[in-house]
Design an enzyme around this catalytic site. Structure first.
Site, short mmCIF file in Angstrom:
data_model
loop_
_atom_site.label_atom_id
_atom_site.label_comp_id
_atom_site.label_asym_id
_atom_site.label_seq_id
_atom_site.Cartn_x
_atom_site.Cartn_y
_atom_site.Cartn_z
N ARG A 158 -24.62 -61.70 -44.38
CA ARG A 158 -24.31 -61.68 -43.73
C ARG A 158 -25.97 -61.71 -42.75
NH1 ARG A 158 -19.69 -60.14 -44.80
NH2 ARG A 158 -20.90 -58.20 -46.25
N THR A 159 -26.34 -60.49 -42.10
CA THR A 159 -27.18 -60.47 -41.59
C THR A 159 -29.11 -61.71 -41.74
OG1 THR A 159 -26.55 -58.05 -41.10
CG2 THR A 159 -28.61 -58.71 -40.20
N LYS A 208 -45.34 -51.95 -54.64
CA LYS A 208 -46.62 -51.54 -55.22
C LYS A 208 -48.05 -50.28 -54.16
CE LYS A 208 -47.59 -56.53 -56.50
NZ LYS A 208 -48.00 -57.58 -56.39
N ARG A 229 -34.82 -55.72 -41.99
CA ARG A 229 -34.01 -54.85 -42.31
C ARG A 229 -34.86 -53.84 -43.60
NH1 ARG A 229 -27.86 -54.71 -44.29
NH2 ARG A 229 -27.81 -55.65 -42.19
N HIS A 257 -28.55 -51.56 -35.11
CA HIS A 257 -28.05 -53.00 -35.56
C HIS A 257 -28.03 -53.51 -34.69
CE1 HIS A 257 -27.04 -56.28 -38.40
NE2 HIS A 257 -25.98 -55.67 -39.15
#
Ligand code: CP
Length: 305
Positions: free
Chosen positions: A51-52, A80, A101, A129
């Site tokens: 969703r986000t 890396k 995120r 959030h």
């Protein structure tokens, strides 16, 4: 330049403007369809999402802009050894705004210190959030017609659920809010949330273990899944995961005008049979998430339509 790292980055008045813009976008989408032409959103997802990430991308596309990004740390130079600071300085050369995120608490705060573009915190570990909170506030406002004088039940994983922490932080600023925290002892609201928000604002609350006991009192029931990815061992997760299952029988205990929200994804905590109940609002909530993120992008880019 503004970022959105915590729901408290916007005052109550600014939140009211943002929600009102989202409501206008819902009613008049064509008015906003070209407002971000030439603008680029980067989605930097070091942790999985449906969703986000997709709702930020849908929001920018709906505004006429373009999108780029990565959907896992493995698909970026983080594998890396590149730091968040170096990545954000790089992405600032490519995009106009980014949503990030990350599994570590505070990652978005680190990013915004080096960024030359607005950073949206799309979830940092078990911490915050804020765009889910904007979604939740718009959903409550649209369904109940207000963000005041509400008894809100938060059920499930209140310890690791970042959506719960952000929603509490945002709601304590409205008058007449009461909380009912419904969780097993092991998954109670963290001490810092209790101290920084609930006690600071003198918010009345009670804590119960049984969902049945809370149901008749609630205006909103906010269900959450047990956050498997934040548990230290599988055994504890298995013991907790099916602690709450909302079903038709339990819905009979609720008020006729109580709504069930869930940030999703759902695992077992809401039985599928509840989806057909008119009070089940979690898929409406998904749709509102697009409108509110469109409003957020316009606000952070300082674009007026
Ligand atoms: N609500 C939410 O954050 O869902 P995703 O993890 O799918 O983005």
């Amino acid at each position: 330049m503004r970022h959105l790292i915590s729901p408290l980055d916007f005052s109550v008045e600014e939140l009211a403007d943002l929600l009102s813009l989202a409501q206008d976008i819902e009613v008049n989408p064509e008015k906003y369809a070209h407002s971000c032409v030439g603008k680029k959103l980067a989605t930097l997802f070091y942790e999985s999402s449906t969703r986000t990430r997709l709702s930020h991308e849908a929001a920018m596309l709906n505004l006429g802009g373009s999108i780029m990004g990565f959907s896992s740390a493995d698909a970026s130079s983080a594998v890396k050894g590149e730091s968040v600071s170096d990545t954000i300085q790089t992405v600032s050369c490519y995009a106009d705004i980014c949503a990030m995120r990350h599994p570590k608490e505070g990652a978005a705060t680190v990013a915004c210190q080096k960024s030359t573009i607005p950073v949206i915190n799309a979830g940092d570990g078990g911490h915050q959030h804020p765009t889910q909170t904007l979604t939740d506030l718009l959903t409550i406002q649209n369904l109940k017609g207000r963000l005041t004088s509400l008894t809100i039940g938060l059920c499930g994983d209140l310890k690791f659920g970042r959506t719960v922490h952000s929603l509490i932080a945002a709601l304590v600023r409205y008058t007449g809010i009461r909380f009912v925290f419904i969780s097993p002892d092991e998954l109670k609201v963290p001490e810092y949330v209790r101290h920084e928000y609930i006690e600071k604002y003198n918010i009345p609350y009670e804590e119960v273990i049984r969902l049945e006991e809370a149901m008749p009192k609630l205006d909103i029931l906010y269900m959450t899944r047990v956050q498997k990815e934040r548990f230290f061992n599988e055994e504890d997760y298995v013991r907790m995961k099916d602690f709450y299952i909302l079903n038709k029988e339990k819905m009979k205990l609720a008020k006729e005008d109580m709504f069930v929200l869930h940030p999703l994804p759902r695992v077992n905590e809401i039985a599928i049979e509840v989806d057909s109940d008119p009070r089940a609002a979690y898929f409406k909530q998904v749709q509102y998430g697009v409108y509110v993120r469109m409003a957020l992008i316009l606000t952070l880019l300082e674009i007026s339509v």
